[in-house]
Design an enzyme around this catalytic site. Structure first.
Site, PDB file in Angstrom:
ATOM      1  N   LYS A  63       0.857  -1.183   0.000  1.00 19.67           N
ATOM      2  CA  LYS A  63       0.000   0.000   0.000  1.00 19.67           C
ATOM      3  C   LYS A  63       0.890   1.228   0.000  1.00 19.67           C
ATOM      4  O   LYS A  63       1.740   1.405   0.884  1.00 19.67           O
ATOM      5  CB  LYS A  63      -0.855   0.006   1.265  1.00 19.67           C
TER       6      LYS A  63
HETATM    7  O1  G3P Z   1      -7.598   0.982   5.096  1.00 21.72           O
HETATM    8  C1  G3P Z   1      -8.046   2.183   4.591  1.00 21.72           C
HETATM    9  C2  G3P Z   1      -9.441   2.564   4.979  1.00 21.72           C
HETATM   10  O2  G3P Z   1     -10.317   1.495   4.771  1.00 21.72           O
HETATM   11  C3  G3P Z   1      -9.571   3.266   6.285  1.00 21.72           C
HETATM   12  O3  G3P Z   1     -10.897   3.455   6.666  1.00 21.72           O
HETATM   13  O4  G3P Z   1     -12.588   4.088   8.355  1.00 21.72           O
HETATM   14  O5  G3P Z   1     -10.184   4.775   8.700  1.00 21.72           O
HETATM   15  O6  G3P Z   1     -11.589   5.857   6.953  1.00 21.72           O
HETATM   16  P1  G3P Z   1     -11.337   4.615   7.736  1.00 21.72           P
END
Ligand code: G3P
Length: 215
Positions: A83
């Protein structure tokens, strides 16, 4: 549609993987930190549970640093996907890694232009953050529609991962749009199973059966 789990919690990964509904896993520095365990150890354990793409994120800022971090992460297992954040250096690193045959998941994508750059640089996956756009009063799923449209116009070997999923509707909307993958936090995965009428229906069937045939 493929389901990835967006977590570094191995117990949760094991629970859903046993149902045969997990095609991959995504992690990020926040999710790894939440587990309070050694990064490489967790990633290695996840590769033993799920036989699919496992995203591990770099934490450095320059392309050269990201590439050397990526090379060491990629050496953990063949299924590791790196990533990389959507920055100029990230794009440079993506291109360098693609040339070495290391798969990149470009993360923190918030616009169609960023998605197009990632695809051009050779990212194997693009992660638009739906929930974080909703958080700032944009309709996150509209970004998914634009990226789907753009990728369908060309031959990039690139899949869309709907990320920052906050509720079942995000998953359903992503599926309607034809997004390849949704990366789903365990709590939202739980919610996907639920419908009050299912519970009421089971209870009624049981009651009717037992009223005639007993327990
Ligand atoms: O892994 C990236 C993403 O899915 C993070 O989600 O909920 O922290 O915006 P959030």
């Amino acid at each position: 549609m493929k389901f990835f789990l967006d977590t570094a919690n191995v117990e949760k990964i094991r629970e859903f993987a046993e149902m045969g509904i997990v095609d991959g896993v995504t992690t990020n520095p926040s999710l790894i930190a939440k587990e309070g365990r050694n990064f490489e150890e967790v990633i290695k354990e996840i590769t033993q549970i799920v036989d699919g793409p496992i995203s591990a994120e770099v934490t450095k800022d320059t392309a050269n640093e990201m590439v050397s971090e990526a090379e060491s992460l990629a050496s953990i297992h063949d299924n590791i996907v790196i990533k990389i954040p959507m920055t100029k250096e990230g794009i440079k690193a993506t291109n360098m890694l693609a040339k070495k045959g290391i798969k990149v998941n470009m993360t923190l994508v918030f616009s169609p232009a960023q998605a197009l750059l990632a695809a051009k640089a050779g990212a194997r996956y693009i992660s638009p953050f739906v929930g974080r756009l909703d958080d700032i009063s944009h309709i996150g799923t509209e970004l998914l529609i634009s990226i789907r449209e753009i990728l369908d116009n060309y031959d990039f070997e690139c899949e869309i991962i709907a990320a920052s999923i906050r509720n079942p509707l995000h998953v359903v909307e992503a599926a309607r749009i034809g997004v390849d993958i949704a990366t789903i936090p365990p709590a939202v995965m739980e919610q996907l199973f639920k419908h009050p009428l299912t519970d009421i229906g089971i209870e009624r069937f049981k009651k009717d059966w037992e009223s005639v045939f007993g327990k």
